[in-house]
Motif scaffolding. Sequence first.
Motif, PDB file in Angstrom:
ATOM      1  N   ARG A  14       0.839  -1.205   0.000  1.00 51.48           N
ATOM      2  CA  ARG A  14       0.000   0.000   0.000  1.00 51.48           C
ATOM      3  C   ARG A  14       0.873   1.253   0.000  1.00 51.48           C
ATOM      4  O   ARG A  14       0.649   2.190  -0.774  1.00 51.48           O
ATOM      5  CB  ARG A  14      -0.910  -0.030   1.221  1.00 51.48           C
ATOM      6  CG  ARG A  14      -1.559   1.301   1.634  1.00 51.48           C
ATOM      7  CD  ARG A  14      -2.581   1.758   0.612  1.00 51.48           C
ATOM      8  NE  ARG A  14      -3.079   3.087   0.938  1.00 51.48           N
ATOM      9  CZ  ARG A  14      -4.314   3.328   1.344  1.00 51.48           C
ATOM     10  NH1 ARG A  14      -5.169   2.336   1.483  1.00 51.48           N
ATOM     11  NH2 ARG A  14      -4.713   4.559   1.595  1.00 51.48           N
ATOM     12  N   GLU A 128     -11.236   7.089   1.064  1.00 49.95           N
ATOM     13  CA  GLU A 128     -11.352   5.930   0.189  1.00 49.95           C
ATOM     14  C   GLU A 128     -12.809   5.664  -0.184  1.00 49.95           C
ATOM     15  O   GLU A 128     -13.111   5.220  -1.300  1.00 49.95           O
ATOM     16  CB  GLU A 128     -10.762   4.692   0.863  1.00 49.95           C
ATOM     17  CG  GLU A 128      -9.250   4.689   0.962  1.00 49.95           C
ATOM     18  CD  GLU A 128      -8.713   3.377   1.511  1.00 49.95           C
ATOM     19  OE1 GLU A 128      -9.529   2.510   1.880  1.00 49.95           O
ATOM     20  OE2 GLU A 128      -7.482   3.222   1.564  1.00 49.95           O
ATOM     21  N   THR A 131     -15.306   7.795  -3.572  1.00 48.89           N
ATOM     22  CA  THR A 131     -14.628   7.541  -4.839  1.00 48.89           C
ATOM     23  C   THR A 131     -14.881   8.633  -5.877  1.00 48.89           C
ATOM     24  O   THR A 131     -14.123   8.762  -6.839  1.00 48.89           O
ATOM     25  CB  THR A 131     -15.064   6.185  -5.414  1.00 48.89           C
ATOM     26  OG1 THR A 131     -16.498   6.151  -5.499  1.00 48.89           O
ATOM     27  CG2 THR A 131     -14.610   5.048  -4.507  1.00 48.89           C
ATOM     28  N   SER A 164     -14.173  -3.905   2.512  1.00 51.62           N
ATOM     29  CA  SER A 164     -13.589  -2.954   3.451  1.00 51.62           C
ATOM     30  C   SER A 164     -14.348  -2.939   4.768  1.00 51.62           C
ATOM     31  O   SER A 164     -13.747  -2.837   5.844  1.00 51.62           O
ATOM     32  CB  SER A 164     -13.575  -1.548   2.841  1.00 51.62           C
ATOM     33  OG  SER A 164     -12.682  -1.486   1.748  1.00 51.62           O
ATOM     34  N   THR A 178      -6.948  -7.828   0.787  1.00 53.49           N
ATOM     35  CA  THR A 178      -6.414  -7.378  -0.500  1.00 53.49           C
ATOM     36  C   THR A 178      -5.808  -5.988  -0.320  1.00 53.49           C
ATOM     37  O   THR A 178      -6.031  -5.335   0.707  1.00 53.49           O
ATOM     38  CB  THR A 178      -7.530  -7.301  -1.557  1.00 53.49           C
ATOM     39  OG1 THR A 178      -8.419  -6.213  -1.216  1.00 53.49           O
ATOM     40  CG2 THR A 178      -8.323  -8.610  -1.620  1.00 53.49           C
ATOM     41  N   ARG A 180      -6.836  -3.397  -1.526  1.00 58.24           N
ATOM     42  CA  ARG A 180      -7.953  -2.450  -1.394  1.00 58.24           C
ATOM     43  C   ARG A 180      -8.530  -2.425   0.015  1.00 58.24           C
ATOM     44  O   ARG A 180      -9.082  -1.420   0.448  1.00 58.24           O
ATOM     45  CB  ARG A 180      -9.059  -2.799  -2.390  1.00 58.24           C
ATOM     46  CG  ARG A 180      -8.703  -2.552  -3.844  1.00 58.24           C
ATOM     47  CD  ARG A 180      -9.879  -2.876  -4.756  1.00 58.24           C
ATOM     48  NE  ARG A 180      -9.576  -2.623  -6.140  1.00 58.24           N
ATOM     49  CZ  ARG A 180      -9.709  -1.434  -6.741  1.00 58.24           C
ATOM     50  NH1 ARG A 180     -10.162  -0.409  -6.038  1.00 58.24           N
ATOM     51  NH2 ARG A 180      -9.408  -1.277  -8.012  1.00 58.24           N
ATOM     52  N   SER A 181      -8.419  -3.538   0.732  1.00 62.72           N
ATOM     53  CA  SER A 181      -9.050  -3.615   2.053  1.00 62.72           C
ATOM     54  C   SER A 181      -8.057  -3.523   3.213  1.00 62.72           C
ATOM     55  O   SER A 181      -8.472  -3.462   4.368  1.00 62.72           O
ATOM     56  CB  SER A 181      -9.856  -4.917   2.174  1.00 62.72           C
ATOM     57  OG  SER A 181      -9.015  -6.055   2.085  1.00 62.72           O
TER      58      SER A 181
END
Length: 214
Positions: A14, A128, A131, A164, A178, A180-181
């Motif tokens: 990240r 986040e 978007t 998330s 992931t 993203r999470s």
Amino acid sequence: MPLDIRVIELVASRICHDLVSPVGAIRNGLELIEEMEDEPAGGFMGEAVKLIEHSSGQADRRLRVFRLAYGLAGREQKGFGDTRSSAQGLLEGGRTSLDWPAGVPNDQLAFKRGASKVLLNVIILADEALTHGGTITVAAEGDEQAGRFIITAAGRPGALKDESAAALAGTVAAADLTPRSIHAYMTGRFAEDDGYRVAATPAGPDRLVFTVEW
């Protein structure tokens, strides 16, 4: 807090992902200047310098955020000034604005272990969620013994993605996290480790309210 190699790898990914773009742009600007060394200075030189200035500032702001959000420094804050300026720097130039009045929360709350760190991580999580851009508002209630931070994300879509939300709650296995999470997961675990309860509640189609309670 248990050590999980996958979590460490995802956090590292990240941080590197968010720094690759501005650092790469700095390199591109320097290469452009090198190519023009034997040519008369002109508009291209000015554009290259502007690119370097913008990208180096962006990288610096992101590093300051990561230092407080993921590092030990976030737990050592004695006020909210650095946290506020870091959050403002993170959102600078983007589609989301920050409404965080000076003096809110009272700086005494920053002496609570992890208060600044958790608050900054929730602001990142709110960004986040927006978007398509919007406004993040910071408010607070109570005192050092009992209270809460209220972070409102106004804009579309007004909700966390399912992965998330599960990561924030800690109901997902580390193996299923992931890139993203991972931030949502770390936000929840930092909060738990410092004795806070974090919740994300939709309040209409374009509003998401995060609460950090103690």
